[in-house]
Design a protein around this motif. Structure first.
Motif, PDB file in Angstrom:
ATOM      1  N   SER A   1      -5.531  -1.604  11.470  1.00 31.24           N
ATOM      2  CA  SER A   1      -5.260  -0.198  11.206  1.00 31.24           C
ATOM      3  C   SER A   1      -3.762   0.048  11.125  1.00 31.24           C
ATOM      4  O   SER A   1      -3.025  -0.221  12.074  1.00 31.24           O
ATOM      5  N   VAL A   2      -3.320   0.570   9.974  1.00 31.28           N
ATOM      6  CA  VAL A   2      -1.920   0.965   9.813  1.00 31.28           C
ATOM      7  C   VAL A   2      -1.797   2.406  10.291  1.00 31.28           C
ATOM      8  O   VAL A   2      -2.472   3.300   9.772  1.00 31.28           O
TER       9      VAL A   2
ATOM     10  N   LEU B   1       4.116  -1.959   3.413  1.00 31.75           N
ATOM     11  CA  LEU B   1       2.760  -2.470   3.213  1.00 31.75           C
ATOM     12  C   LEU B   1       2.799  -3.890   2.653  1.00 31.75           C
ATOM     13  O   LEU B   1       2.082  -4.781   3.133  1.00 31.75           O
TER      14      LEU B   1
ATOM     15  N   ARG C   1       1.550  -8.669   4.097  1.00 29.25           N
ATOM     16  CA  ARG C   1       0.715  -9.727   3.513  1.00 29.25           C
ATOM     17  C   ARG C   1       0.747 -11.031   4.317  1.00 29.25           C
ATOM     18  O   ARG C   1      -0.326 -11.606   4.611  1.00 29.25           O
TER      19      ARG C   1
ATOM     20  N   LEU D   1      -7.110  -3.108   0.861  1.00 25.28           N
ATOM     21  CA  LEU D   1      -6.303  -1.945   1.224  1.00 25.28           C
ATOM     22  C   LEU D   1      -7.154  -0.694   1.023  1.00 25.28           C
ATOM     23  O   LEU D   1      -7.669  -0.449  -0.069  1.00 25.28           O
TER      24      LEU D   1
ATOM     25  N   PRO E   1      -7.009   3.366   1.682  1.00 27.48           N
ATOM     26  CA  PRO E   1      -6.392   4.620   2.120  1.00 27.48           C
ATOM     27  C   PRO E   1      -7.430   5.587   2.706  1.00 27.48           C
ATOM     28  O   PRO E   1      -8.569   5.646   2.220  1.00 27.48           O
TER      29      PRO E   1
ATOM     30  N   VAL F   1      -0.851   4.859  -3.126  1.00 27.83           N
ATOM     31  CA  VAL F   1      -1.425   3.562  -3.493  1.00 27.83           C
ATOM     32  C   VAL F   1      -1.804   3.557  -4.975  1.00 27.83           C
ATOM     33  O   VAL F   1      -1.575   2.577  -5.688  1.00 27.83           O
TER      34      VAL F   1
ATOM     35  N   GLN G   1      -0.363   0.890  -7.716  1.00 28.51           N
ATOM     36  CA  GLN G   1      -1.459  -0.065  -7.607  1.00 28.51           C
ATOM     37  C   GLN G   1      -1.136  -1.412  -8.261  1.00 28.51           C
ATOM     38  O   GLN G   1      -1.611  -2.455  -7.799  1.00 28.51           O
TER      39      GLN G   1
ATOM     40  N   LEU H   1       0.770  -3.285  -5.593  1.00 27.61           N
ATOM     41  CA  LEU H   1      -0.027  -3.511  -4.379  1.00 27.61           C
ATOM     42  C   LEU H   1      -1.229  -4.408  -4.644  1.00 27.61           C
ATOM     43  O   LEU H   1      -1.782  -4.993  -3.709  1.00 27.61           O
TER      44      LEU H   1
ATOM     45  N   PHE I   1      -2.792  -7.353  -2.090  1.00 27.25           N
ATOM     46  CA  PHE I   1      -4.030  -6.815  -1.537  1.00 27.25           C
ATOM     47  C   PHE I   1      -5.138  -6.778  -2.588  1.00 27.25           C
ATOM     48  O   PHE I   1      -4.876  -6.800  -3.790  1.00 27.25           O
TER      49      PHE I   1
ATOM     50  N   LEU J   1      -7.801  -4.232  -4.086  1.00 31.19           N
ATOM     51  CA  LEU J   1      -8.082  -2.806  -4.164  1.00 31.19           C
ATOM     52  C   LEU J   1      -8.705  -2.488  -5.513  1.00 31.19           C
ATOM     53  O   LEU J   1      -8.457  -3.189  -6.505  1.00 31.19           O
TER      54      LEU J   1
ATOM     55  N   ARG K   1     -10.627   9.044  -2.481  1.00 27.82           N
ATOM     56  CA  ARG K   1     -10.417   8.201  -1.304  1.00 27.82           C
ATOM     57  C   ARG K   1     -11.656   8.294  -0.427  1.00 27.82           C
ATOM     58  O   ARG K   1     -12.624   9.001  -0.745  1.00 27.82           O
TER      59      ARG K   1
END
Length: 383
Positions: A19-20, A53, A57, A65, A67, A76, A80, A83, A87, A89, A277
């Motif tokens: 958890s961020v 973020l 990695r 990932l 959100p 994000v 994207q 990212l 990640f 996503l 989301r």
């Protein structure tokens, strides 16, 4: 509680969850299913946040990932391409998450696609605002259109129902942003919380829903606007078809959470908002085979089939932190008696905080906020 629900949904299947967060000491972080809590400072610029973020990695490996709020989802989505290297996503068309999160853009989309939506306007300044609310009449709904724009008052609500010109003007001066005009004036559709329908789904390639669920709000924080505090699954083909049509038209991919309100004046289900989301109530929408949108996304992004999943009619979900406060508010206005509230708590299938296999977040939440809620309940018991 959204991060907590993710941890439990994935963690019970043996999937590590990191958890961020801005505060690793918050109650949700006590979950046995959270592998680690990664702190990122809340005051970073957008670019610094993205870099922070990416820097995770080496520590996390090839992680998905996910959100859980508007600002993170939009950021994000805007980054994207960068990212997607560190990640996994779901890759949606460029800019689509920002368009859906903006109520101004969403309103334009609904008009273009001929999807029913409340009559809305977007005043450019205070004088236009006064004219628009006078034309709309009272009560009138005021909403912050773009969640990434800071309001003048940091504690201003995102939605407010104004019943007098004085209420409306005060709300405007707190909710409007000094960065750019962002207040939305929307017609008021009569009805209680149970006239609000939710759609929860996960769309794969081509905007095709791999799982799609509907439910009604029975109570919400506000007490007539805002997040669900008590919800119940129920089938609604009209809502489901409208939501899936929008996703297919936009070639959307990923988790989505939508809100519709039934307007008894014309018999239409009108689209209120689209959250591109994860919704905080996503565990309400859990199929009989255990599939929810988080599990569907995990299967899809790891190249595994998502099994057909059927709605569980009558399934109930409760936010036990917020619902007592909502009950007190409704009790004080005379629309919910204490005994009716306690009866409504029977047959809850899942709660936001309590879980027998993971009790520590619940007790941490109670220690943090339980006493004020109990005092409010006691104050409204006679209602």
């Amino acid at each position: 509680h959204c991060a907590l629900a993710v941890a439990r949904s994935a963690g019970r299947l043996g999937v590590p969850v990191h958890s961020v967060c801005t505060d690793p000491g918050e109650p949700a972080m006590r979950s046995r299913y959270i592998t680690s809590a990664v702190r990122i400072a809340p005051d970073l610029t957008e670019e610094a946040w993205v870099q922070a973020l990416i820097a995770l990695r080496p520590r996390l490996g090839r992680a998905i990932l996910l959100p859980v709020d508007d600002l993170a989802a939009v950021t994000v989505g805007d980054h994207q391409d960068r990212l997607a290297e560190p990640f996994l996503l779901p890759l949606a068309p460029e800019g689509i998450r920002r368009r859906l999160a903006s109520k101004r853009e969403l309103h334009a989309l609904c008009l273009r696609l001929d999807l029913p939506t409340p009559v809305s306007s977007f005043p450019a300044d205070e004088s236009e605002f006064i004219a628009h609310v006078a034309a709309a009449g009272y009560p009138v709904v005021l909403k912050r259109s773009d969640p990434w724009l800071p309001p003048r008052n940091p504690s201003a609500p995102s939605v407010f129902i104004a019943r007098t010109p004085e209420d409306a003007l005060q709300a405007y001066r707190e909710m409007e942003s000094d960065v750019a005009p962002q207040l939305m004036v929307q017609e008021y559709i009569p009805g209680d919380s149970d006239s609000v329908w939710m759609f929860n789904g996960y769309a794969g390639d081509g905007g095709r829903c791999l799982c799609a669920f509907t439910a009604r709000k029975l109570r919400q924080r506000g007490p007539r606007t805002g997040p669900t505090t008590l919800g119940e699954c129920a089938g609604n083909e009209t809502v489901s078809k409208a939501a899936q049509r929008l996703l297919a038209e936009l070639d959307y991919r990923g988790i989505v959470d939508m809100g519709f309100r039934y307007d008894r004046r014309d018999g239409l289900y009108k689209l209120l908002d689209v959250n591109p989301r994860l919704g905080s109530t996503f565990r309400l929408f859990t199929a009989g085979n255990g599939i929810d949108v988080v599990r569907a996304m995990h299967l899809d992004l790891t190249a595994r089939p998502v099994p057909p999943s059927q709605l569980t009619p009558g399934r109930r979900w409760l936010d036990e932190r917020s619902d007592p406060v909502t009950a007190v508010q409704l009790g004080r206005e005379g629309s919910l008696r204490f005994r009716a509230w306690t009866r409504s708590l029977r047959g809850i299938d899942e709660a936001a905080w309590w879980a027998g296999d993971d009790p520590r977040p619940f007790f941490a939440m109670c220690a943090q906020s339980g006493a004020p809620a109990v005092r409010m309940i006691a104050g409204g018991r006679g209602r």
